[in-house]
Design an enzyme around this catalytic site. Structure first.
Site, PDB file in Angstrom:
ATOM      1  CD  GLU A 159      -3.039  -0.869   0.299  1.00 42.35           C
ATOM      2  OE1 GLU A 159      -3.127   0.218  -0.308  1.00 42.35           O
ATOM      3  OE2 GLU A 159      -3.815  -1.812   0.114  1.00 42.35           O
ATOM      4  NE  ARG A 185      -3.732   3.067  -0.328  1.00 37.95           N
ATOM      5  CZ  ARG A 185      -4.961   3.095   0.199  1.00 37.95           C
ATOM      6  NH1 ARG A 185      -5.474   4.225   0.621  1.00 37.95           N
ATOM      7  NH2 ARG A 185      -5.676   2.002   0.311  1.00 37.95           N
ATOM      8  CG  ASP A 217      -6.377  -6.678  -7.643  1.00 36.41           C
ATOM      9  OD1 ASP A 217      -5.284  -6.893  -7.159  1.00 36.41           O
ATOM     10  OD2 ASP A 217      -7.304  -6.130  -7.024  1.00 36.41           O
ATOM     11  CD  GLU A 242     -11.303  -0.782  -8.250  1.00 43.27           C
ATOM     12  OE1 GLU A 242     -12.483  -0.534  -7.899  1.00 43.27           O
ATOM     13  OE2 GLU A 242     -10.328  -0.641  -7.482  1.00 43.27           O
ATOM     14  CB  THR A 253      -2.228  -0.572  -9.254  1.00 44.78           C
ATOM     15  OG1 THR A 253      -3.517  -1.200  -9.231  1.00 44.78           O
ATOM     16  CG2 THR A 253      -1.670  -0.480  -7.845  1.00 44.78           C
TER      17      THR A 253
END
Ligand SMILES: *[C@@H]1O[C@H](CO)[C@@H](O)[C@H](O)[C@H]1NC(C)=O
Ligand SMILES: *[C@@H]1O[C@H](CO)[C@@H](O)[C@H](O)[C@H]1NC(C)=O
Ligand SMILES: *[C@@H]1O[C@H](CO)[C@@H](O)[C@H](O)[C@H]1NC(C)=O
Ligand SMILES: *[C@@H]1O[C@H](CO)[C@@H](O)[C@H](O)[C@H]1NC(C)=O
Length: 566
Positions: free
Chosen positions: A174, A178, A303, A465, A553
């Site tokens: 994460e 991010r 994913d 998404e 992503t």
């Protein structure tokens, strides 16, 4: 994308069916900015008028118990068709939404991780470095909110990423997608060296994750001690969605260590034995580097591993054939085993999940999986796979229906389809390794009409998404329908999730109770991704062009490498 207890996957979280152990989560300033003054003034006036209409409507609604917040109107939202058609007015409305969310964050939570958008309080659950602020930097820049950008940069250059609050361990994946992602893209946009220094600080602080027998990273790092937290396993999305960020860091700093370290994961998984060519069970045993168990999924925890194969290929100027081969194998495997269509005559295709042996199929379609159509469309263009574009269009249609067929026109976390035998197979509640057969109640007419039914979790947590895929599909096909769908989704977000301070996750998309459904949470991906992709959807296609940028992503755009690696 994605803390989410896992990922894009981690963009999932407390979802019981998906749940993993508690370790998871806890997943273009271009021309119009130079448009002539008159056009801009007209747009602004138009946006002001729209706001005035909304304000009057809201004021006319009955007051709800929540202090000072009457709650959204309780009627079905108007079709997007009834509203604004013009791209620049739509874009301005999205920018106003960003300004609104940002100013609430700035006023009540500046420098904290998240604003709680109903109570106006804040949290530091991501270590206290200000993840919302970092995740928002490039969105502010892209939207031309320059003062806000400068203020945020001034803050972030003073943050010490080598220290966390006592006892906090950072979720590696994460933090990479991010914060490292956000700092790198903000640096490339502004060329402010201080941002690159901060990016390097984050990248260095997290490198200890890779100090394992195999080089497969541990999922959490304690930056205070400079050590990772030992663990037995990590999921493919966590270990395999950091390569783009570390590669960009290597490119910008000239230090190959970051890329080489992260690349090792790809090499190990490339040769690991798999139940079906191109399909990876989600759990990796860190000590052996083997894929041990878990569902096979393009949703949470799987994913972005698949997404990054394609994106690394694009980022490398199509020079690294390993990624192309791995991506194509995975997409072929997915098409063979995981794509089905609704048993009702609704024309809906979806991507379900498989058990770890790739034999049992679960007809569940996750919102997180709605990044797939965008990936397929991008891959179809880069790799000349026209059938993938057709599938992308079909899946995008389904993702839009997940919004269009609910009372609020917001999408739930996932929908369930019925399989031909009238049985559903769902991941076991206790154990993501096993699937259990669940029998379904007889089809109700509503289900027949919709083609799917809703699972127990009907929340919409401001996920990106679907609008991500809409943006890519629009840019690749030129079909304006995708913009209309995006606008409808934006209108539903405005109508149901807006609070006086920002925007909030919504508890039950079938409930039109309004204010009482607001769950007082706004994840940073709403500002990083959802609003950015909507803004780009209504922007000219050469603004942050897909030919020049690859989006990580978390929707942070990275410039494609200038020259292919040696
Ligand atoms: C539904 O899923 C969201 C996102 O994964 C999660 O935050 C929420 O707690 C879940 N709600 C329930 C009732 O399980
Ligand atoms: C969305 O739903 C409305 C009715 O609620 C319907 O008229 C419309 O055709 C749907 N849009 C699509 C693209 O299916
Ligand atoms: C989860 O599944 C594995 C493999 O099937 C099994 O060994 C383990 O006992 C299961 N755990 C639980 C809590 O059911
Ligand atoms: C939260 O802050 C907004 C302004 O940002 C204000 O309008 C609203 O009344 C506040 N809500 C609460 C519950 O204090």
């Amino acid at each position: 994308m994605s803390g989410k207890p896992i990922v894009r996957s981690v963009h999932s979280d407390d979802e019981p069916l998906l749940e993993s152990p508690a370790t998871f989560r806890g997943r273009l300033r271009a021309r119009w900015h130079r448009a002539d003054r008159t056009a801009r003034v007209v747009s602004v006036l138009f946006a002001l008028m729209m706001c005035a209409v909304v304000v009057v409507r809201v004021a006319m609604e009955a007051m709800s118990p929540r202090d000072g917040w009457p709650g959204p109107p309780t009627t079905i939202p108007p079709d997007a068709e009834e509203g604004v058609k013009d791209d620049s007015a739509r874009r301005d409305a999205v920018r106003d939404a960003m300004r609104h969310a940002w100013s609430g964050y700035r006023q009540h939570a500046f420098g904290k991780d998240e604003l709680l958008p109903v109570s106006n309080s804040s949290n530091t659950k991501w270590g206290g470095w200000g993840v919302t602020l970092i995740d928002s930097l490039d969105t502010l820049h892209i939207m031309g909110l320059n003062e806000e950008f400068r203020e945020a940069v001034t803050h972030v250059v003073g943050v010490d990423f080598k220290k966390a609050k006592a006892g906090y361990t950072t979720p590696f994946f994460e933090m990479i997608i991010r914060s490292l992602g956000g700092l790198l893209s903000a640096y490339e946009m502004s060329l402010d060296r201080r941002l690159l220094d901060k990016a390097r600080e984050v990248g260095d602080a997290l490198l200890p994750a890779f100090k394992t027998e195999t080089g497969i990273p541990y999922p959490r790092v304690d930056v205070n001690t400079g050590k990772a937290v030992p663990a037995d396993r990590v999921c493919i999305a966590e270990a395999g969605t950091v390569q783009l960020e570390y590669w960009k860091l290597s490119e910008l700093t000239g230090n190959p260590v970051y890329h080489n370290t992260a690349q090792r994961v790809v090499d190990i998984l490339d040769t690991a034995s798999k139940p079906y060519k191109g399909l990876y069970p989600i759990w990796i045993d860190i000590r052996s580097g083997k894929l041990v168990s878990g569902q096979i999924t393009f949703g949470g925890m799987g994913d972005s591993w698949y997404e990054y194969m394609l994106k690394q290929y694009i980022y490398s100027r199509r020079s690294e054939d390993q990624y192309r081969r791995m991506y194509e194998e995975s997409i072929d495997g997915m098409r063979d085993k995981m794509v089905r269509h609704s048993v009702y005559d609704t024309g809906m295709y979806y991507v379900g999940d498989l058990d770890s042996t790739a034999t049992k199929f679960s007809p569940r379609f996750q919102h997180l999986t709605c990044f797939v159509p965008g990936m397929l469309a991008l891959g179809s263009r880069v790799l000349d796979r026209p059938d993938d574009l057709e599938l992308a269009k079909q899946l995008t249609y389904t993702c839009f229906q997940m919004y269009n067929r609910t009372s609020t026109r917001l999408s739930p976390e996932y929908v369930q389809f019925r399989d031909a035998s009238d049985k559903g197979i769902a991941p076991s509640q206790e154990n993501t390794t096993d699937f259990e057969i669940v029998s379904l109640a007889a089809a109700k007419s509503k289900e027949r009409e919709d083609g799917f039914y809703l699972g127990p979790n009907r929340s919409y947590i401001l996920r990106p998404e679907t609008v991500e895929s809409l943006m890519i599909l629009y840019r690749i096909t030129g079909d304006a329908t995708y913009k209309d769908w995006g606008w409808q989704i934006f209108c539903a977000i405005e109508r149901w999730t807006k609070t006086p301070a920002a925007y909030s996750a919504y508890g039950d998309v079938m409930s039109t109770d309004g204010g009482s459904q607001l769950t007082d949470s706004m994840e940073s991906f709403f500002l990083a991704e959802t609003l950015k992709y909507l803004y780009l959807l209504f922007s000219p296609a050469d603004y942050y062009s897909l030919d020049e940028y690859v989006f990580n992503t978390e929707a942070h755009p990275f410039k494609i490498m200038r020259t292919p690696p040696p």
